[in-house]
Design a protein around this motif. Structure first.
Motif, PDB file in Angstrom:
ATOM      1  N   UNK A  36       0.548  -1.570  -0.261  1.00  0.00           N
ATOM      2  CA  UNK A  36       0.317  -0.376  -0.048  1.00  0.00           C
ATOM      3  C   UNK A  36       0.805   1.188  -0.139  1.00  0.00           C
ATOM      4  N   UNK A  37       0.203   2.454  -0.096  1.00  0.00           N
ATOM      5  CA  UNK A  37       0.177   3.255   0.574  1.00  0.00           C
ATOM      6  C   UNK A  37       1.573   3.840   1.321  1.00  0.00           C
ATOM      7  N   UNK A  38       1.031   3.959   2.504  1.00  0.00           N
ATOM      8  CA  UNK A  38       1.729   3.671   4.006  1.00  0.00           C
ATOM      9  C   UNK A  38       0.836   2.745   5.227  1.00  0.00           C
ATOM     10  N   UNK A  39       2.196   2.451   5.797  1.00  0.00           N
ATOM     11  CA  UNK A  39       1.850   1.787   7.364  1.00  0.00           C
ATOM     12  C   UNK A  39       1.056   1.973   8.063  1.00  0.00           C
ATOM     13  N   UNK A  40       0.161   1.878   8.455  1.00  0.00           N
ATOM     14  CA  UNK A  40       0.019   2.454  10.134  1.00  0.00           C
ATOM     15  C   UNK A  40      -0.351   0.873  11.386  1.00  0.00           C
ATOM     16  N   UNK A  41       0.448   1.593  12.287  1.00  0.00           N
ATOM     17  CA  UNK A  41       0.334   0.421  13.830  1.00  0.00           C
ATOM     18  C   UNK A  41      -0.574   0.788  14.694  1.00  0.00           C
ATOM     19  N   UNK A  42      -1.916  -0.018  14.868  1.00  0.00           N
ATOM     20  CA  UNK A  42      -2.725  -0.315  16.133  1.00  0.00           C
ATOM     21  C   UNK A  42      -1.572  -0.833  17.758  1.00  0.00           C
ATOM     22  N   UNK A  43      -1.696   0.256  18.539  1.00  0.00           N
ATOM     23  CA  UNK A  43      -0.768  -0.737  20.230  1.00  0.00           C
ATOM     24  C   UNK A  43      -1.168  -0.204  20.937  1.00  0.00           C
ATOM     25  N   UNK A  44      -1.795  -0.955  21.728  1.00  0.00           N
ATOM     26  CA  UNK A  44      -2.550  -1.010  22.718  1.00  0.00           C
ATOM     27  C   UNK A  44      -2.189  -1.788  23.883  1.00  0.00           C
ATOM     28  N   UNK A  45      -3.369  -1.740  24.975  1.00  0.00           N
ATOM     29  CA  UNK A  45      -2.985  -3.277  26.399  1.00  0.00           C
ATOM     30  C   UNK A  45      -3.932  -3.810  25.105  1.00  0.00           C
ATOM     31  N   UNK A  46      -4.595  -4.990  26.147  1.00  0.00           N
ATOM     32  CA  UNK A  46      -5.832  -6.264  25.712  1.00  0.00           C
ATOM     33  C   UNK A  46      -6.549  -5.735  26.015  1.00  0.00           C
ATOM     34  N   UNK A  47      -7.897  -5.613  25.148  1.00  0.00           N
ATOM     35  CA  UNK A  47      -9.496  -5.522  25.255  1.00  0.00           C
ATOM     36  C   UNK A  47      -9.687  -3.969  24.959  1.00  0.00           C
ATOM     37  N   UNK A  48      -8.510  -3.267  24.369  1.00  0.00           N
ATOM     38  CA  UNK A  48      -9.421  -2.238  24.142  1.00  0.00           C
ATOM     39  C   UNK A  48     -10.004  -1.483  23.102  1.00  0.00           C
ATOM     40  N   UNK A  49     -10.148  -2.473  21.763  1.00  0.00           N
ATOM     41  CA  UNK A  49     -10.703  -2.283  20.711  1.00  0.00           C
ATOM     42  C   UNK A  49     -10.267  -2.661  19.841  1.00  0.00           C
ATOM     43  N   UNK A  50      -8.894  -2.675  19.533  1.00  0.00           N
ATOM     44  CA  UNK A  50      -7.749  -2.973  17.944  1.00  0.00           C
ATOM     45  C   UNK A  50      -9.014  -3.685  17.034  1.00  0.00           C
TER      46      UNK A  50
END
Length: 375
Positions: free
Chosen positions: A39-53
């Motif tokens: 793709x044109x860009x990359x986005x990473x989802x970071x967070x604690x467990x069970x936050x809705x990622x």
């Protein structure tokens, strides 16, 4: 005291780096964790467990990521693609990380390694938990050299083989001095170097420049589950810098999050136009903000820049439309470009006059008859 603190910071940074280095002994090879960049860009989802990622990934993309009410539902990296304004943005749903992730707890080191390759980090936070999660996550990312929403310090640093320390600054320094810089460099066994401060930086920022493996990236703090808190708390969170409030359960404010993400990625759409035809608005070229006409040429075809004559540009980057521009012209969002190439050069052929050819032919015939006759 100031010098002593600077020296301690340098020692801490050095020992922390040694702690985080993987052991030299070869262990059993594990399963690969990263996914191929596309793709044109990359986005990473970071967070604690069970936050809705995982719920967020399923809502934004056509990829289904398993979501459940228990922790650590996602155990590996799940990629999805957001299609927005003609761009394909790769969204990575990473497993939840816990405190101590930088030391390798809960596969945290692998998660953070993938986050380093992203263009933007979305830090998914639970709005009902206050600021505890944000502070812990920032601390984990800071310890592995990821600097969020900060620019690289404007310091010129170059180690040399001899000549001692060459120290200078173009601005008045309030937090660093020549003696402190020398002490920090000595801690890293550097005795010959050129240092030029172009801005008033802290000792921590100078240490980052020496180490050289820091990653500076934009981060968007996304507070999920805002339907479970008061309106006053939602208003307070929404007014914080780099923050967006959403609710995946009720699908609230997701459009605004996409708009903000587009701004943070700094992407622009550029449309092409053939001579005598209307622009092609269906297939945009996705570039980074600040891209020049030369970058556009390289994206279309690698040989186009060498054959370039001039370009006609319509849009907000020009004073009038169309404007004739060169390779260094900076493009803006939704500009239209038409590239004009130099005509192909004629191939070089033999230009020996016919009369000269006849003379040469006659001389060759005479030479051959003489030599053949003598034998």
């Amino acid at each position: 005291t100031e010098y002593h603190l600077g020296l301690l910071k340098a020692k801490l940074a050095k020992y922390r780096a040694q702690l985080l280095e993987p052991s030299k002994s070869a262990g059993a090879k594990g399963e690969g964790f990263d996914v191929m960049k596309s793709g044109d860009a990359r986005v990473a989802l970071i967070g604690f467990p069970s936050v809705g990622k995982s719920t967020f990934l399923s809502l934004m993309t056509s990829t289904e990521s398993e979501a459940a009410s228990y922790e650590f539902t996602t155990l590996t990296c799940i990629p999805g693609v957001i299609e927005y304004k003609g761009a394909n943005i790769q969204l990575l749903d990473l497993p939840g990380i816990i405190e101590g992730a930088a030391q390798g707890k809960g596969r945290g080191r692998q998660v953070i390694a993938v986050a380093r390759t992203a263009d933007v980090v979305i830090m998914m936070l639970d709005a009902t938990k206050g600021d505890v999660q944000r502070e812990l996550l920032e601390k984990e990312l800071e310890s592995v050299g990821i600097r969020l929403n900060r620019t690289k310090p404007n310091i010129y640093f170059k180690p040399k083989k001899g000549g001692g320390l060459s120290y200078n600054s173009t601005v008045p320094l309030t937090q660093c001095s020549e003696k402190l810089v020398q002490l920090i460099l000595h801690e890293y066994k550097i005795f010959n170097a050129e240092v030029l401060f172009r801005e008033d930086c802290t000792p921590d920022e100078f240490i980052d420049v020496i180490v050289g493996n820091r990653v500076y990236m934009p981060c968007l703090y996304v507070y999920n589950k805002v339907d479970q808190i008061s309106m006053e708390e939602v208003d307070r969170l929404a007014r914080r810098p780099h923050s967006v409030v959403i609710s995946c359960g009720m699908k609230l404010n997701l459009d605004y999050l996409l708009e903000t993400l587009w701004e943070y990625l700094a992407l622009i759409c550029i449309y092409t136009k053939k001579r005598g035809e209307r622009p092609d608005f269906n297939d945009a070229i996705i570039m980074r903000r600040g891209a020049s006409v030369e970058h556009v040429c390289h994206r279309i075809h690698r040989t186009l820049a060498s054959q370039f004559k001039y370009a006609l540009v319509w849009g907000t980057s020009t004073k009038y439309s169309p404007q004739r521009v060169g390779l260094t012209h900076i493009m803006e969002h939704e500009d239209v470009i038409q590239i004009v190439k130099n005509p192909p050069q004629p191939r070089h052929t033999s230009t020996i006059p016919a009369a000269l050819l006849l003379v040469l032919h006659g001389r060759l015939a005479t030479f051959l008859s003489k030599n053949m006759g003598s034998h």
